[in-house]
Design a protein around this motif. Structure first.
Motif, PDB file in Angstrom:
ATOM      1  N   MET A 212       0.821  -1.215   0.000  1.00 11.82           N
ATOM      2  CA  MET A 212       0.000   0.000   0.000  1.00 11.82           C
ATOM      3  C   MET A 212       0.854   1.263   0.000  1.00 11.82           C
ATOM      4  N   LYS A 213       2.028   1.193   0.599  1.00 10.36           N
ATOM      5  CA  LYS A 213       2.872   2.387   0.766  1.00 10.36           C
ATOM      6  C   LYS A 213       3.202   3.086  -0.547  1.00 10.36           C
TER       7      LYS A 213
ATOM      8  N   ARG B 192      -9.759  -1.195  -3.984  1.00 19.23           N
ATOM      9  CA  ARG B 192      -9.151  -1.668  -5.229  1.00 19.23           C
ATOM     10  C   ARG B 192      -9.226  -0.584  -6.303  1.00 19.23           C
ATOM     11  N   ALA B 193     -10.373   0.071  -6.432  1.00 21.47           N
ATOM     12  CA  ALA B 193     -10.528   1.134  -7.421  1.00 21.47           C
ATOM     13  C   ALA B 193      -9.546   2.277  -7.149  1.00 21.47           C
ATOM     14  N   THR B 194      -9.370   2.617  -5.885  1.00 22.23           N
ATOM     15  CA  THR B 194      -8.407   3.657  -5.523  1.00 22.23           C
ATOM     16  C   THR B 194      -6.990   3.220  -5.889  1.00 22.23           C
ATOM     17  N   ALA B 195      -6.662   1.974  -5.605  1.00 20.18           N
ATOM     18  CA  ALA B 195      -5.331   1.459  -5.927  1.00 20.18           C
ATOM     19  C   ALA B 195      -5.089   1.477  -7.436  1.00 20.18           C
ATOM     20  N   VAL B 196      -6.079   1.080  -8.219  1.00 19.17           N
ATOM     21  CA  VAL B 196      -5.956   1.082  -9.675  1.00 19.17           C
ATOM     22  C   VAL B 196      -5.747   2.509 -10.181  1.00 19.17           C
ATOM     23  N   GLU B 197      -6.500   3.442  -9.632  1.00 19.90           N
ATOM     24  CA  GLU B 197      -6.374   4.850 -10.033  1.00 19.90           C
ATOM     25  C   GLU B 197      -4.985   5.400  -9.698  1.00 19.90           C
TER      26      GLU B 197
ATOM     27  N   ARG C 146      -2.252   3.687  -9.241  1.00 20.91           N
ATOM     28  CA  ARG C 146      -1.258   2.996 -10.076  1.00 20.91           C
ATOM     29  C   ARG C 146      -1.205   3.633 -11.458  1.00 20.91           C
ATOM     30  N   ALA C 147      -2.354   3.963 -12.011  1.00 21.67           N
ATOM     31  CA  ALA C 147      -2.395   4.600 -13.336  1.00 21.67           C
ATOM     32  C   ALA C 147      -1.640   5.922 -13.318  1.00 21.67           C
ATOM     33  N   LYS C 148      -1.791   6.680 -12.235  1.00 19.14           N
ATOM     34  CA  LYS C 148      -1.049   7.939 -12.111  1.00 19.14           C
ATOM     35  C   LYS C 148       0.452   7.675 -12.049  1.00 19.14           C
ATOM     36  N   MET C 149       0.836   6.610 -11.363  1.00 16.07           N
ATOM     37  CA  MET C 149       2.255   6.259 -11.281  1.00 16.07           C
ATOM     38  C   MET C 149       2.802   5.867 -12.654  1.00 16.07           C
ATOM     39  N   VAL C 150       2.009   5.153 -13.442  1.00 13.72           N
ATOM     40  CA  VAL C 150       2.425   4.763 -14.787  1.00 13.72           C
ATOM     41  C   VAL C 150       2.642   6.012 -15.641  1.00 13.72           C
TER      42      VAL C 150
END
Length: 162
Positions: free
Chosen positions: A95-96, A135-140, A142-146
């Motif tokens: 999560m970090k 999960r939706a927050t994590a996906v969002e 992650r997309a910003k990180m990409v």
């Protein structure tokens, strides 16, 4: 003392903490008649730190704030952790990088804990809905990180042209 010397001293202190924890736990296990069966395997904080990549200080902090309390303590007061604690800490570790706060981590861990317990169908559905939101927050995130990584790659390409 220069930065390099301070870093070496800090690492030495961490290693001494690990050694002290390991020796104390090993000694108390010996006094108690041996080690725990593999199904109930426990570890000291130093081993948990080594296996997760977290510092002893961070693990102690997580214990103090209540998101990773030690499974038990030895008679000497040393923290003892289980494989379940290791799995819990790995969730935190994952999560970090996505920027979840301690409050969000606490909330997610409570959801995961509740899902592992026997619960009625209605509460399980509500918990799964909360889990889906995480999960939706994590996906969002992650997309910003990409996107950020792609911009970093573009910048590196610009620098390699010269």
């Amino acid at each position: 003392m220069d930065d390099a010397s301070e870093a070496v001293a800090a690492r030495s202190g961490r290693n001494a903490d690990r050694t002290d924890d390991r020796l104390a736990v090993d000694a108390e296990a010996s006094d108690a008649g041996g080690s725990a069966p593999s199904s109930a395997r426990t570890m000291h904080i130093g081993e948990l730190a080594e296996r997760t990549g977290f510092s002893l200080r961070t693990i102690r902090h997580y214990d103090e704030v209540g998101i990773l309390p030690a499974t038990s303590r030895t008679e000497g007061g040393f923290r003892v952790y289980s494989e379940d604690d290791l799995e819990r800490l790995m969730v935190i570790r994952r999560m970090k990088p996505l920027g979840f706060s301690l409050e969000e981590m606490t909330d997610l861990l409570a959801v995961l804990d509740a899902l592992q317990q026997d619960s009625d169908k209605a509460s399980a559905e509500a918990l799964r809905a909360r889990l889906a939101a995480f999960r939706a927050t994590a996906v969002e995130r992650r997309a910003k990180m990409v996107d950020t990584l792609a911009r970093a790659d573009e910048f590196i390409d610009v620098l390699t042209r010269y």
